[in-house]
Design a protein around this motif. Structure first.
Motif, mmCIF file in Angstrom:
data_model
loop_
_atom_site.group_PDB
_atom_site.id
_atom_site.type_symbol
_atom_site.label_atom_id
_atom_site.label_comp_id
_atom_site.label_asym_id
_atom_site.label_seq_id
_atom_site.Cartn_x
_atom_site.Cartn_y
_atom_site.Cartn_z
ATOM 1 N N CYS A 83 0.821 -1.210 0.000
ATOM 2 C CA CYS A 83 0.000 0.000 0.000
ATOM 3 C C CYS A 83 0.854 1.259 0.000
ATOM 4 O O CYS A 83 0.485 2.262 -0.620
ATOM 5 C CB CYS A 83 -0.954 -0.019 1.198
ATOM 6 S SG CYS A 83 -2.188 -1.342 1.094
ATOM 7 N N SER A 84 1.994 1.211 0.654
ATOM 8 C CA SER A 84 2.911 2.354 0.610
ATOM 9 C C SER A 84 3.455 2.550 -0.802
ATOM 10 O O SER A 84 3.550 3.678 -1.300
ATOM 11 C CB SER A 84 4.065 2.148 1.597
ATOM 12 O OG SER A 84 3.581 2.114 2.937
ATOM 13 N N ASP A 85 3.806 1.446 -1.465
ATOM 14 C CA ASP A 85 4.298 1.542 -2.841
ATOM 15 C C ASP A 85 3.239 2.130 -3.769
ATOM 16 O O ASP A 85 3.529 2.965 -4.634
ATOM 17 C CB ASP A 85 4.718 0.158 -3.351
ATOM 18 C CG ASP A 85 5.998 -0.350 -2.713
ATOM 19 O OD1 ASP A 85 6.700 0.464 -2.078
ATOM 20 O OD2 ASP A 85 6.283 -1.552 -2.837
ATOM 21 N N ALA A 101 -3.714 11.240 4.638
ATOM 22 C CA ALA A 101 -4.252 10.581 5.833
ATOM 23 C C ALA A 101 -3.892 9.109 5.718
ATOM 24 O O ALA A 101 -4.393 8.408 4.836
ATOM 25 C CB ALA A 101 -5.766 10.771 5.911
ATOM 26 N N ASN A 102 -3.016 8.654 6.582
ATOM 27 C CA ASN A 102 -2.579 7.260 6.525
ATOM 28 C C ASN A 102 -3.339 6.438 7.560
ATOM 29 O O ASN A 102 -2.919 6.311 8.704
ATOM 30 C CB ASN A 102 -1.075 7.166 6.751
ATOM 31 C CG ASN A 102 -0.547 5.770 6.509
ATOM 32 O OD1 ASN A 102 -1.317 4.833 6.272
ATOM 33 N ND2 ASN A 102 0.760 5.612 6.557
ATOM 34 N N LEU A 103 -4.477 5.892 7.137
ATOM 35 C CA LEU A 103 -5.252 5.017 8.009
ATOM 36 C C LEU A 103 -4.865 3.562 7.781
ATOM 37 O O LEU A 103 -5.563 2.655 8.226
ATOM 38 C CB LEU A 103 -6.760 5.189 7.745
ATOM 39 C CG LEU A 103 -7.321 6.614 7.802
ATOM 40 C CD1 LEU A 103 -8.844 6.577 7.791
ATOM 41 C CD2 LEU A 103 -6.812 7.373 9.001
ATOM 42 N N ARG A 429 -5.801 11.007 -1.502
ATOM 43 C CA ARG A 429 -4.646 11.099 -0.591
ATOM 44 C C ARG A 429 -4.938 10.458 0.770
ATOM 45 O O ARG A 429 -4.603 11.019 1.819
ATOM 46 C CB ARG A 429 -4.201 12.552 -0.422
ATOM 47 C CG ARG A 429 -3.707 13.190 -1.715
ATOM 48 C CD ARG A 429 -3.022 14.515 -1.464
ATOM 49 N NE ARG A 429 -2.348 14.990 -2.671
ATOM 50 C CZ ARG A 429 -1.473 15.987 -2.684
ATOM 51 N NH1 ARG A 429 -1.172 16.607 -1.559
ATOM 52 N NH2 ARG A 429 -0.902 16.354 -3.813
ATOM 53 N N THR A 430 -5.532 9.298 0.709
ATOM 54 C CA THR A 430 -5.841 8.540 1.926
ATOM 55 C C THR A 430 -5.464 7.081 1.710
ATOM 56 O O THR A 430 -5.706 6.523 0.644
ATOM 57 C CB THR A 430 -7.329 8.659 2.277
ATOM 58 O OG1 THR A 430 -7.606 10.015 2.629
ATOM 59 C CG2 THR A 430 -7.708 7.761 3.447
ATOM 60 N N ILE A 431 -4.861 6.476 2.728
ATOM 61 C CA ILE A 431 -4.392 5.091 2.638
ATOM 62 C C ILE A 431 -5.156 4.220 3.623
ATOM 63 O O ILE A 431 -5.292 4.560 4.806
ATOM 64 C CB ILE A 431 -2.884 5.006 2.944
ATOM 65 C CG1 ILE A 431 -2.082 5.947 2.029
ATOM 66 C CG2 ILE A 431 -2.389 3.574 2.796
ATOM 67 C CD1 ILE A 431 -0.621 6.082 2.428
#
Length: 506
Positions: A83-85, A101-103, A429-431
């Motif tokens: 998911c980061s990649d 926003a890194n959820l 821009r949300t994970i």
């Protein structure tokens, strides 16, 4: 009340009532039935290490685009790494991380929280700490870990942990790898869903023969201890591995059930428990704040009960960057872990082990537990309330950890599967983490659409609350667009990299 507010939610954008032919055709096209029809799923499969693996006994096929070094095989990435990649391909970088926003993060916020002891500010560097530490860890820290377990879980018991029951390791995965490296050719029971790294461990350490158990959401993802007992007898299970509290479902094995699970260790079965979220318990009563959960409470003899506990500073102390963790178990196990550590990782950071010593003082730990539980319980309740307002009620609300296991099945397709939901949120821009990463499937052969985790995502309420609100706002925008008929813009045109669009045809 306006006319639009009374109109029912519909996947058809044209009008309420009977849909147009175009709407019907569009709707059918968006109801994918196989991973080959979905762009998000094809992007996942194209990641190195994510292709289905050949059945046992068949020759290994080599993809020359992936395996350019002879003899090297990609094990596949964990959910957070993948998911980061994908986020980086959509513009995320650590310099602008505040804009996202890194959820999806599997880590708690690391800054000050109300009524907690002060955060560490300085790390002493005595000359002796510049030397290698023993592969089992600094003796003083091993003693501190043993004393903390005795104080919290073993008061009044004849059998007590000593430093000889503790091995310090450079992170939870390192601890898990050390344990896996010393297990012989055995059947190993695991559950679905569970922690994503188990997939890679069961793939890499091939002497562990994986035996899955699917947990039922209708039963609140409860591990059936009686069924486990039968499986031990009928299938010859020698090892049971599980996270407790449970990642990603947020449930917990406690009390009588945990006692029964530990008792299996006295029936020629090794119980390996990942207890990294043991403080993240959210009791209903204020008087129970500060209590934690560990299998150590139900071990009868610390050297004969084959219970292996993996924990550390990462989650409970909110120090993921320190990479100081431990394995607690029988003495004989610790000597074996010293040997596997000598060729796997070489041991944990020496200065950080010394710096950890004051953090394990029982009185300080009591303050840490209570402040952590109050703070994270408030964040959990806040996120659940906001999801409820979006008509995204959680089937099985978390009782522990800092994760929410969110079912998307009621959303309009294709937004109702975790991978597509994840890709659409990247545009905002949300994970989040797609649920399929918690389907421990070492061979990667199952059609992703058949996964019991396919319609889920894991949301983390580990980050600060302002990040949580930013992420829930993004979820609200995506869900609102889908419910208003905007799904025709979803499920395609995903970026594979910063430089180009996906170029995948479905």
């Amino acid at each position: 009340m306006s006319r639009s507010s009374t109109r029912p939610n519909s996947a058809y954008p044209s009008r309420s009532g009977t849909p147009s032919l175009r709407d019907v055709v569009h709707g059918v096209m968006k109801i994918f039935h196989h991973e080959k029809e979905s762009e998000a799923h094809q992007i996942f499969r194209q990641q190195v290490g994510h292709q289905p693996k050949p059945a046992l006994g068949l020759p290994q096929t080599i993809n020359p685009d992936e395996e350019t070094v002879p003899g090297i095989e990609h094990p596949g990435s964990t959910g957070v790494i993948y998911c980061s990649d994908r986020a980086i391909a959509n513009g995320f970088n650590y310099a602008n991380s505040h804009e996202w926003a890194n959820l999806g993060q599997g880590a708690p916020e690391v800054g000050p929280i109300p009524n907690a002891p002060p955060r560490p500010q300085n790390i002493p560097l005595p000359v002796d700490s510049l030397e290698y530490a023993p592969t089992t860890g600094v003796k003083a820290l091993r003693e501190a870990v043993a004393n903390l377990y005795n104080d919290n879980y073993r008061k009044g018991k004849a059998s007590q942990y000593t430093y000889e029951n503790v091995c310090i390791v450079p992170g939870g995965r390192a601890g898990l790898s050390r344990v896996a490296a010393v297990i012989g050719d055995v059947y190993c029971s695991y559950q679905v869903p569970d922690y994503t790294a188990y997939d890679q461990v069961l793939s890499a350490f091939k002497r562990l023969v994986p035996v899955p158990t699917a947990l039922d959401p209708k039963n609140k993802y409860r591990l059936d201890i009686e069924q486990t007992k039968r499986d031990i007898l009928t299938q010859g299970l020698a090892v049971v591995i599980a996270s407790n509290p449970r990642n990603p479902t947020g449930q917990v094995i406690a009390g009588k059930e945990l006692k029964e699970l530990v008792s299996l260790s006295r029936e020629n079965t090794t119980i390996i428990l990942d207890e990294f979220y043991s403080w993240y318990i959210y009791p209903d009563s204020e008087k129970d704040i500060g209590k934690s959960v560990s299998s150590a409470e139900y071990v009868e003899d610390v050297n004969s009960d084959s219970v292996v506990i993996i924990d550390g500073l990462t989650k409970n102390w909110r120090l993921p960057g320190w990479r100081v963790c431990w394995v607690v178990g029988p003495k004989n196990l610790i000597t074996a872990l010293s040997q596997s550590g000598s060729f796997l990782d070489g041991g944990a950071n020496h200065p950080m082990q010394l710096a950890a010593l004051p953090l394990l003082e029982p009185e300080r730990v009591k303050l840490e537990k209570a402040s952590l539980q109050r703070h994270f319980k408030a964040k959990r309740d806040h996120v659940l309330k906001r999801l409820h307002a979006l008509h995204l009620d959680v089937d099985v609300p978390p009782q522990a950890t800092f994760y929410i296991w969110l079912n998307l099945e009621k959303l309009p397709p294709p937004l109702n599967n975790g991978l597509t939901f994840f890709e659409e949120l990247l545009k905002e821009r949300t994970i989040v983490i797609p649920g399929i990463f918690f389907d421990i499937n070492p061979a990667h052969r199952r059609n992703l659409f058949n996964s019991p985790c396919h319609h889920y995502v894991r949301l983390s309420f580990g980050p600060p609350i302002e990040d949580l609100d930013k992420g829930i706002d993004a979820i609200g925008r995506v869900v609102a667009a889908a419910r208003l008929g905007g799904t025709k813009k979803m499920g395609h045109n995903y970026k594979k990299s910063l430089e180009s669009s996906s170029g995948i045809n479905v």
